[in-house]
Write a protein that holds these residues in place. Structure first.
Motif, PDB file in Angstrom:
ATOM      1  N   TYR B 253       1.022  -1.123   0.068  1.00  0.00           N
ATOM      2  CA  TYR B 253       0.040  -0.012  -0.031  1.00  0.00           C
ATOM      3  C   TYR B 253       0.755   1.176  -0.086  1.00  0.00           C
ATOM      4  O   TYR B 253       0.734   2.116   0.733  1.00  0.00           O
ATOM      5  CB  TYR B 253      -0.918  -0.150   1.279  1.00  0.00           C
ATOM      6  CG  TYR B 253      -1.599  -1.353   1.412  1.00  0.00           C
ATOM      7  CD1 TYR B 253      -2.265  -2.141   0.532  1.00  0.00           C
ATOM      8  CD2 TYR B 253      -1.181  -1.986   2.697  1.00  0.00           C
ATOM      9  CE1 TYR B 253      -2.729  -3.380   0.791  1.00  0.00           C
ATOM     10  CE2 TYR B 253      -1.690  -3.565   2.738  1.00  0.00           C
ATOM     11  CZ  TYR B 253      -2.386  -3.962   1.885  1.00  0.00           C
ATOM     12  OH  TYR B 253      -3.008  -5.395   1.934  1.00  0.00           O
ATOM     13  N   THR B 301       1.419  -5.385  -6.157  1.00  0.00           N
ATOM     14  CA  THR B 301       0.214  -4.361  -6.234  1.00  0.00           C
ATOM     15  C   THR B 301      -0.106  -3.915  -7.571  1.00  0.00           C
ATOM     16  O   THR B 301      -0.994  -3.759  -8.141  1.00  0.00           O
ATOM     17  CB  THR B 301       0.623  -3.236  -5.133  1.00  0.00           C
ATOM     18  OG1 THR B 301       0.603  -3.625  -3.930  1.00  0.00           O
ATOM     19  CG2 THR B 301      -0.262  -1.976  -5.372  1.00  0.00           C
ATOM     20  N   ARG B 305      -3.328  -4.653  -9.932  1.00  0.00           N
ATOM     21  CA  ARG B 305      -4.006  -3.331 -10.547  1.00  0.00           C
ATOM     22  C   ARG B 305      -4.199  -3.315 -12.118  1.00  0.00           C
ATOM     23  O   ARG B 305      -5.066  -3.135 -12.654  1.00  0.00           O
ATOM     24  CB  ARG B 305      -3.338  -2.241 -10.001  1.00  0.00           C
ATOM     25  CG  ARG B 305      -4.061  -0.708 -10.117  1.00  0.00           C
ATOM     26  CD  ARG B 305      -5.260  -1.004  -8.822  1.00  0.00           C
ATOM     27  NE  ARG B 305      -6.285  -0.042  -8.927  1.00  0.00           N
ATOM     28  CZ  ARG B 305      -7.358  -0.091  -9.599  1.00  0.00           C
ATOM     29  NH1 ARG B 305      -7.770  -1.293  -9.877  1.00  0.00           N
ATOM     30  NH2 ARG B 305      -8.222   0.813  -9.618  1.00  0.00           N
ATOM     31  N   LYS B 310      -8.395  -4.669  -7.437  1.00  0.00           N
ATOM     32  CA  LYS B 310      -8.366  -3.708  -6.396  1.00  0.00           C
ATOM     33  C   LYS B 310      -6.902  -3.999  -5.232  1.00  0.00           C
ATOM     34  O   LYS B 310      -7.126  -5.262  -5.028  1.00  0.00           O
ATOM     35  CB  LYS B 310      -9.565  -3.087  -5.611  1.00  0.00           C
ATOM     36  CG  LYS B 310     -10.201  -2.172  -6.491  1.00  0.00           C
ATOM     37  CD  LYS B 310     -11.397  -1.629  -5.721  1.00  0.00           C
ATOM     38  CE  LYS B 310     -12.337  -0.731  -6.680  1.00  0.00           C
ATOM     39  NZ  LYS B 310     -13.588  -0.563  -6.115  1.00  0.00           N
ATOM     40  N   THR B 311      -6.216  -3.002  -5.035  1.00  0.00           N
ATOM     41  CA  THR B 311      -5.423  -3.533  -3.924  1.00  0.00           C
ATOM     42  C   THR B 311      -6.207  -3.373  -2.313  1.00  0.00           C
ATOM     43  O   THR B 311      -6.568  -2.418  -2.291  1.00  0.00           O
ATOM     44  CB  THR B 311      -4.179  -2.537  -3.810  1.00  0.00           C
ATOM     45  OG1 THR B 311      -3.693  -2.991  -5.206  1.00  0.00           O
ATOM     46  CG2 THR B 311      -3.437  -2.731  -2.911  1.00  0.00           C
ATOM     47  N   THR B 312      -6.303  -4.333  -1.921  1.00  0.00           N
ATOM     48  CA  THR B 312      -7.064  -4.434  -0.488  1.00  0.00           C
ATOM     49  C   THR B 312      -6.450  -5.189   0.365  1.00  0.00           C
ATOM     50  O   THR B 312      -5.327  -5.876   0.292  1.00  0.00           O
ATOM     51  CB  THR B 312      -8.405  -5.208  -0.881  1.00  0.00           C
ATOM     52  OG1 THR B 312      -8.211  -6.355  -1.435  1.00  0.00           O
ATOM     53  CG2 THR B 312      -9.384  -4.532  -1.891  1.00  0.00           C
ATOM     54  N   VAL B 358     -10.333  -1.278   1.425  1.00  0.00           N
ATOM     55  CA  VAL B 358      -9.827  -0.640   0.157  1.00  0.00           C
ATOM     56  C   VAL B 358      -8.777   0.070   0.361  1.00  0.00           C
ATOM     57  O   VAL B 358      -9.089   1.198   1.034  1.00  0.00           O
ATOM     58  CB  VAL B 358     -11.161  -0.163  -0.795  1.00  0.00           C
ATOM     59  CG1 VAL B 358     -10.478   0.280  -2.071  1.00  0.00           C
ATOM     60  CG2 VAL B 358     -12.068  -1.493  -0.900  1.00  0.00           C
ATOM     61  N   ARG B 360      -7.690   3.314  -1.090  1.00  0.00           N
ATOM     62  CA  ARG B 360      -7.805   4.070  -2.396  1.00  0.00           C
ATOM     63  C   ARG B 360      -6.625   4.800  -2.918  1.00  0.00           C
ATOM     64  O   ARG B 360      -6.319   4.656  -3.911  1.00  0.00           O
ATOM     65  CB  ARG B 360      -9.155   4.983  -1.982  1.00  0.00           C
ATOM     66  CG  ARG B 360      -9.294   5.924  -3.160  1.00  0.00           C
ATOM     67  CD  ARG B 360     -10.926   6.177  -3.082  1.00  0.00           C
ATOM     68  NE  ARG B 360     -11.812   5.223  -3.016  1.00  0.00           N
ATOM     69  CZ  ARG B 360     -12.322   4.474  -4.178  1.00  0.00           C
ATOM     70  NH1 ARG B 360     -11.753   4.691  -5.332  1.00  0.00           N
ATOM     71  NH2 ARG B 360     -13.138   3.461  -3.988  1.00  0.00           N
ATOM     72  N   ASN B 363      -4.745   2.263  -4.901  1.00  0.00           N
ATOM     73  CA  ASN B 363      -5.502   1.903  -6.168  1.00  0.00           C
ATOM     74  C   ASN B 363      -5.265   2.918  -7.212  1.00  0.00           C
ATOM     75  O   ASN B 363      -4.927   2.767  -8.359  1.00  0.00           O
ATOM     76  CB  ASN B 363      -6.629   1.722  -5.781  1.00  0.00           C
ATOM     77  CG  ASN B 363      -6.981   0.160  -4.976  1.00  0.00           C
ATOM     78  OD1 ASN B 363      -6.855  -0.783  -6.191  1.00  0.00           O
ATOM     79  ND2 ASN B 363      -7.183  -0.046  -3.883  1.00  0.00           N
ATOM     80  N   ASP B 364      -5.659   4.324  -6.661  1.00  0.00           N
ATOM     81  CA  ASP B 364      -5.806   5.378  -7.777  1.00  0.00           C
ATOM     82  C   ASP B 364      -4.819   5.728  -7.956  1.00  0.00           C
ATOM     83  O   ASP B 364      -4.182   5.953  -9.489  1.00  0.00           O
ATOM     84  CB  ASP B 364      -6.390   6.486  -7.210  1.00  0.00           C
ATOM     85  CG  ASP B 364      -7.876   6.471  -6.566  1.00  0.00           C
ATOM     86  OD1 ASP B 364      -8.331   5.268  -6.943  1.00  0.00           O
ATOM     87  OD2 ASP B 364      -8.352   7.378  -5.792  1.00  0.00           O
ATOM     88  N   LYS B 367      -3.362   2.875 -10.803  1.00  0.00           N
ATOM     89  CA  LYS B 367      -4.208   2.915 -11.955  1.00  0.00           C
ATOM     90  C   LYS B 367      -3.576   4.085 -12.720  1.00  0.00           C
ATOM     91  O   LYS B 367      -3.461   3.899 -14.090  1.00  0.00           O
ATOM     92  CB  LYS B 367      -5.527   3.200 -11.482  1.00  0.00           C
ATOM     93  CG  LYS B 367      -6.496   2.790 -12.732  1.00  0.00           C
ATOM     94  CD  LYS B 367      -6.760   1.438 -12.886  1.00  0.00           C
ATOM     95  CE  LYS B 367      -7.273   1.035 -14.491  1.00  0.00           C
ATOM     96  NZ  LYS B 367      -7.097  -0.102 -14.561  1.00  0.00           N
TER      97      LYS B 367
END
Lengths: 375, 375
Positions: B253, B301, B305, B310-312, B358, B360, B363-364, B367
């Motif tokens: 993360y 990760t 993605r 999703k990375t959770t 999540v 976020r 993830n964002d 991406k």
């Protein structure tokens, strides 16, 4: 005097007097002896922008953004164009060279006039270019071992050298097209950073990867990917070797360097390993390289400190006249750099001054931990 | 109601009404349904300190400081004493268990009442201890896999368990002597963290190193070194395996975890390698372990993605009644944790609820970089 500078700033940067007063008050605009400089990017004006009494405005060199993945980033960033140029990003310090009031000045990123840099520019570049092009600013990297900021022995440069990566217009901050820059530097015998040719944005990532792998082996820093006519801002990408060498440096002075410096470099390594689809063995090699850069540096620092040696960064400058050293010492003092002059070596053509920068936070922290204090 | 709490706070913490108003205004003192809690250490009052309407004050659990080097630090910190105790520092989440208004509450570090923790304490500890000792607070670690904060499978705990490392008095915040704690936990059949015996401070570093090496192999977290009568604050020290496992977690993360989290763990590795005088081969192994923890996580990760996953962080809770899950979901929402309930598994003795947190920012960011955006 300062009122004069305020007037020039008002006119040249097209900002009003109240805004200038606010900048001065907030210490974003710093009044120097003969110029104002912007200490950070503010209201659309680049950090390092300087306004001189003779009316010259030398804009700050813009921060270049980074690609974490070559392929998607080059494709997306340059999607509207047919040709992009790859140039080497060399590892030294960023300098803007120009004349103001008929004298050369070497400006650091933050708009300070560095007396050592200025002296080197007078030697290396001289006045012929500027006499015919007083409105142009040479943007380049000062590289080589006699370098008080980022000394590197990787470029086959004997003492220090200035290599150009852009020519900017005073006042407008426009960059010359690559072709024009080439013509001008050829005419005056000035050096450019190595150029790796023009490529189509759809294909350039392959070439870029090849170059990066080669540069990494040679311990060089990385590349810039540019539109040859500056129709898009350039982007940068660095080698694994350079990331690791930065980590090695940062962990020598683990309490002086911010953790953000470290974190971002480590993340870059992860993205490169991903993009290059490294399998177990290559990943292990990268992991070892990364881990060793960090651990060896920390251990070296603790060991030294345990032997009662101070953790210092040793740099040197090579000068023709000793008064340049005096001016440079004042320049360091002004920036609150803690240092000692260790030795002045006499050469045939001048002097080499050996300077030891003391990294106090790391020194103090390490000593305290060795003495059994808590973290 | 709140005025009542203000009065109790004034009396129990011996601070004046104006100071309490200031704390409330600055959002350092947070008013909850039935208590005030200190969101950070302020004016000598520990973070996590809670004041309840029934007049109970449960002080925050003090932050334990870290030794970077075992030998000098243990010697210096405990130099006035003959005996120190080494206990295991287990890897779960810190809980203070107490009763207020005749009901058990499980408090997290910041003084929130966690409904899941509270339900688990009711099951695992029950009321017998508290009925006879309403003025005592059990301080312990909630460990095991059905753990919504720090799930770990390393302790041979089937679902989740509560192991005690201190007993604190309400109001005074004094800790019981180890011997008293042992007597009490024996009497009520409560579990303590593993104890590695008493040692002389001049010699304890040798034993500590031995324990740390063993714990590291078992992927366990580390140790606490305490004075058996709490005449000095304890100190902590962690295994390399735990440092690397933290790095592995943080880089899964990479955009959610702060760079300070990373930096401090890396520096610990350097100090351990120094203190243990590791030579080339051991250093390389440590470097590889460190580097791989980081790189593998980042790569995982990005890969996920890129496959549009999703990375959770997957966690689970095991509960007897579904309404505990409802309360726990509200608890997470309150803390602005983004999550999804993935599955509710029916068991013979209740339910296991699978929750996906999540991440976020990571993830964002990932991406966006995969799409070719700049860093």
């Amino acid at each position: 005097m300062k009122d004069n500078l305020t007037q020039i700033t008002e006119k040249n940067l097209n900002i009003n007097r109240e805004k200038i007063q606010e900048g001065l008050k907030k210490q974003i605009i710093i009044p120097e002896k003969n110029h104002y400089r912007f200490n950070k990017t503010w209201g659309g004006i680049q950090r390092g922008t300087t306004i001189f009494k003779d009316g010259s405005t030398i804009h700050g060199f813009p921060k270049i953004r980074r690609a974490m993945l070559l392929k998607p980033t080059i494709k997306k960033h340059f999607k509207d164009f047919q040709k992009i140029t790859i140039e080497e990003k060399m590892n030294g310090y960023n300098v803007r060279a120009a004349i103001t009031n008929n004298k050369i000045v070497g400006l650091t990123r933050s708009g300070l006039i560095c007396p050592y840099t200025t002296a080197k520019l007078e030697e290396k570049i001289g006045y012929s270019f500027f006499k015919e092009n007083p409105n142009l600013v040479l943007c380049g990297e000062m590289i080589g071992p006699d370098n008080p900021y980022v000394p590197k022995n990787i470029y086959n440069v004997e003492s220090v050298d200035f290599v150009i990566f852009d020519i900017m217009e005073k006042q407008t901050a426009d960059f010359l097209k690559l072709e024009q820059r080439q013509k001008l530097t050829d005419k005056y015998g000035l050096k450019n950073v190595p150029n790796f040719g023009q490529h189509h944005p759809e294909q350039a990532h392959k070439k870029a990867r090849e170059i990066i792998k080669k540069l990494s082996k040679e311990k060089r820093e990385g590349i810039l990917i540019k539109h040859p006519e500056h129709k898009k801002p350039p982007i940068k990408y660095t080698t694994s070797q350079s990331n690791c060498s930065d980590l090695e440096f940062a962990y020598r002075y683990y309490n002086d360097y911010g953790s953000d410096f470290v974190h971002s470099r480590v993340v870059r390594e992860g993205f490169q390993s991903y993009e290059w689809r490294e399998q177990e063995q290559q990943l292990e090699e990268r992991a070892k390289r990364l881990g060793k850069s960090i651990l060896k540096s920390i251990k070296k620092t603790i060991k030294e400190r345990n032997n009662n040696e101070k953790t210092t960064e040793e740099v040197s400058i090579k000068i023709k006249e000793l008064r340049t050293a005096e001016k440079f010492k004042k320049h360091l003092e002004k920036q609150a750099v803690e240092f000692e002059v260790k030795d002045i070596e006499e050469l045939n053509d001048g002097y080499r001054v050996h300077i030891s920068k003391v990294m106090r936070p790391t020194n103090d922290k390490t000593k305290s931990l060795l003495n059994g204090d808590l973290w």
